[in-house]
Design an enzyme around this catalytic site. Structure first.
Site, mmCIF file in Angstrom:
data_model
loop_
_atom_site.group_PDB
_atom_site.id
_atom_site.type_symbol
_atom_site.label_atom_id
_atom_site.label_comp_id
_atom_site.label_asym_id
_atom_site.label_seq_id
_atom_site.Cartn_x
_atom_site.Cartn_y
_atom_site.Cartn_z
ATOM 1 N N SER A 19 53.787 30.826 37.012
ATOM 2 C CA SER A 19 52.716 29.891 36.629
ATOM 3 C C SER A 19 53.116 28.431 36.813
ATOM 4 O O SER A 19 54.256 28.036 36.542
ATOM 5 C CB SER A 19 52.336 30.116 35.170
ATOM 6 O OG SER A 19 51.411 29.118 34.788
ATOM 7 N N LYS A 68 43.418 38.223 28.724
ATOM 8 C CA LYS A 68 42.179 37.441 28.580
ATOM 9 C C LYS A 68 41.068 38.160 27.814
ATOM 10 O O LYS A 68 40.218 37.507 27.213
ATOM 11 C CB LYS A 68 41.653 37.033 29.959
ATOM 12 C CG LYS A 68 42.501 35.969 30.605
ATOM 13 C CD LYS A 68 41.880 35.480 31.896
ATOM 14 C CE LYS A 68 42.764 34.397 32.498
ATOM 15 N NZ LYS A 68 42.162 33.755 33.650
ATOM 16 N N GLY A 127 35.984 42.090 43.611
ATOM 17 C CA GLY A 127 36.703 42.302 42.352
ATOM 18 C C GLY A 127 35.748 42.364 41.179
ATOM 19 O O GLY A 127 34.605 41.864 41.255
ATOM 20 N N ARG A 151 37.074 47.899 44.419
ATOM 21 C CA ARG A 151 37.756 49.159 44.741
ATOM 22 C C ARG A 151 37.175 50.309 43.910
ATOM 23 O O ARG A 151 36.842 51.351 44.419
ATOM 24 C CB ARG A 151 39.259 48.989 44.462
ATOM 25 C CG ARG A 151 40.075 50.210 44.704
ATOM 26 C CD ARG A 151 41.533 49.923 44.435
ATOM 27 N NE ARG A 151 41.777 49.502 43.038
ATOM 28 C CZ ARG A 151 42.959 49.199 42.558
ATOM 29 N NH1 ARG A 151 44.019 49.209 43.343
ATOM 30 N NH2 ARG A 151 43.101 48.840 41.289
ATOM 31 N N THR A 187 40.406 39.272 43.223
ATOM 32 C CA THR A 187 41.455 40.264 42.926
ATOM 33 C C THR A 187 42.822 39.633 43.200
ATOM 34 O O THR A 187 42.918 38.526 43.714
ATOM 35 C CB THR A 187 41.322 41.519 43.816
ATOM 36 O OG1 THR A 187 41.771 41.205 45.135
ATOM 37 C CG2 THR A 187 39.890 42.028 43.872
ATOM 38 N N TYR A 216 46.814 31.810 44.597
ATOM 39 C CA TYR A 216 47.421 30.555 45.085
ATOM 40 C C TYR A 216 48.910 30.721 45.386
ATOM 41 O O TYR A 216 49.603 29.749 45.695
ATOM 42 C CB TYR A 216 47.186 29.404 44.106
ATOM 43 C CG TYR A 216 47.856 29.564 42.755
ATOM 44 C CD1 TYR A 216 49.169 29.168 42.546
ATOM 45 C CD2 TYR A 216 47.170 30.107 41.691
ATOM 46 C CE1 TYR A 216 49.780 29.319 41.320
ATOM 47 C CE2 TYR A 216 47.762 30.263 40.455
ATOM 48 C CZ TYR A 216 49.077 29.865 40.277
ATOM 49 O OH TYR A 216 49.669 30.020 39.047
HETATM 50 P P1 ATR Z 1 42.136 39.763 36.483
HETATM 51 O O1 ATR Z 1 42.064 39.519 35.017
HETATM 52 O O2 ATR Z 1 43.129 38.903 37.205
HETATM 53 O O3 ATR Z 1 40.819 39.768 37.180
HETATM 54 P P2 ATR Z 1 42.155 42.612 36.339
HETATM 55 O O4 ATR Z 1 41.225 42.554 35.208
HETATM 56 O O5 ATR Z 1 43.291 43.589 36.289
HETATM 57 O O6 ATR Z 1 42.815 41.213 36.624
HETATM 58 O O7 ATR Z 1 41.269 42.870 37.663
HETATM 59 C C1 ATR Z 1 41.852 43.096 38.852
HETATM 60 C C2 ATR Z 1 40.779 43.251 39.935
HETATM 61 O O8 ATR Z 1 41.452 43.369 41.167
HETATM 62 C C3 ATR Z 1 39.928 44.496 39.803
HETATM 63 O O9 ATR Z 1 38.675 44.277 40.363
HETATM 64 C C4 ATR Z 1 40.723 45.507 40.626
HETATM 65 O O10 ATR Z 1 39.960 46.580 41.119
HETATM 66 P P3 ATR Z 1 39.714 47.912 40.236
HETATM 67 O O11 ATR Z 1 38.524 47.630 39.370
HETATM 68 O O12 ATR Z 1 39.473 48.966 41.239
HETATM 69 O O13 ATR Z 1 40.966 48.139 39.455
HETATM 70 C C5 ATR Z 1 41.148 44.631 41.768
HETATM 71 N N1 ATR Z 1 42.354 45.123 42.419
HETATM 72 C C6 ATR Z 1 43.619 45.112 41.948
HETATM 73 N N2 ATR Z 1 44.464 45.652 42.858
HETATM 74 C C7 ATR Z 1 43.725 46.001 43.926
HETATM 75 C C8 ATR Z 1 44.014 46.584 45.195
HETATM 76 N N3 ATR Z 1 45.247 46.915 45.541
HETATM 77 N N4 ATR Z 1 42.986 46.776 46.062
HETATM 78 C C9 ATR Z 1 41.727 46.428 45.731
HETATM 79 N N5 ATR Z 1 41.381 45.878 44.541
HETATM 80 C C10 ATR Z 1 42.355 45.655 43.657
#
Ligand code: ATR
Length: 270
Positions: A19, A68, A127, A151, A187, A216
């Site tokens: 961070s 969060k 996402g 996904r 994502t 980033y």
């Molecule tokens: P954040 O709070 O950063 O948004 P999160 O709540 O864990 O983190 O959400 C991660 C997002 O990235 C989700 O939409 C996740 O898809 P899923 O709902 O299928 O879990 C997506 N994501 C994470 N890894 C992924 C991957 N390898 N390919 C595609 N989508 C991914």
């Protein structure tokens, strides 16, 4: 000089090593001569951490992945917007009470609206996690026509239901992104160390589009590189980070020196 009167702000998340929030906030405190310090804590037991921070009178808390959503259970108050979004990235301590807010949606909207108006634009949001929740809130508020790609279809459906969004797709149907004006990756795909991964194939990007990646690290993700070589306009994840200024202002009551924040981003990211 840190003393017994120094006010403490912090980031809680897991991981937090990558961070830039400590550098961003501390540089501004130093520049303005504020008696504040900003630390980062890797937190696994969220309830214990929040109880401790409250007891210690921590002034402001930034909340990041994966806390969060869960953190909502442990605060004293939550404002309407954060409640609507269902996620919190900012907690302020006021008269011994922890008050939760969400500034992520403003940051995403700020970064986008600097480049284009959103009303009636066809926006592909990739996402359906915590970050997507905040971005979607902003997109809906600004009148964009949102298409959600994820996904896991069920997670997208769950998120879309809240705002009555009909266009919900699995990420494997991302060819439909070809027809969108704006593409947003919310994502973590493409984040260090998997820097050669993109959530969508390059062939669905074109020069008519605006592509925004919230990742980033690295700044030029595979998605951004693909977008640039397709002639698309791009917004990199640091453009959202600059809106740490909102948190700075909530924590200190003082307007953030945005130029100082820009110089920190330049130093660490470029
Ligand atoms: P954040 O709070 O950063 O948004 P999160 O709540 O864990 O983190 O959400 C991660 C997002 O990235 C989700 O939409 C996740 O898809 P899923 O709902 O299928 O879990 C997506 N994501 C994470 N890894 C992924 C991957 N390898 N390919 C595609 N989508 C991914």
């Amino acid at each position: 000089m840190i003393s017994s009167t120094t006010k403490i702000c912090c980031l809680i998340g897991n991981p937090v090593n990558h961070s830039l929030s400590p550098q961003l906030h501390n540089a501004c405190y130093n520049y303005l001569g504020l008696d504040y310090v900003y630390l980062a804590f890797k937190v696994t037991n969220l309830k214990k951490a929040i109880d401790g921070l409250k007891e210690l009178g921590i002034k402001g808390i930034s909340v990041t992945i994966p806390h969060k959503e869960e953190v909502i259970k442990y605060v004293d108050e939550i404002d309407e917007v954060a409640k609507d979004i269902g996620a919190v990235n900012t907690i302020i301590s006021k008269n011994g009470k922890l008050i939760a807010r969400n500034t992520d949606w403003l940051a995403a909207l700020g970064a986008l609206e600097k480049v284009t108006a959103l009303k009636n634009k066809k926006v592909a949001l990739i996402g359906a996690g915590g970050a997507a929740k905040a971005i979607l809130y902003g997109l809906v508020k600004s009148g964009a026509n949102v298409y959600i790609f994820n996904r896991t279809f069920n997670n997208a459906e769950e998120l879309g239901k809240k705002y009555n969004i009909k266009n919900i797709y699995k990420l494997s149907q991302s060819r439909l992104i070809k027809d969108c004006d704006i593409v947003i990756n919310s994502t973590s795909v493409g984040m260090y160390p998997e820097i050669n991964r993109s959530p969508i194939p390059k062939k669905f990007l074109s020069s008519n589009q605006l592509v925004f990646d919230i990742v980033y690290s690295p700044l030029k993700t595979q998605l951004i590189r693909d977008a640039q070589s397709s002639g698309a306009t791009t917004i990199t994840g640091d453009r959202m980070l600059i809106y740490a200024c909102f948190q700075f202002e909530l924590f200190t009551g003082i307007k953030a020196p945005v130029d100082i924040m820009e110089s920190i981003l330049l130093k660490y990211l470029k």
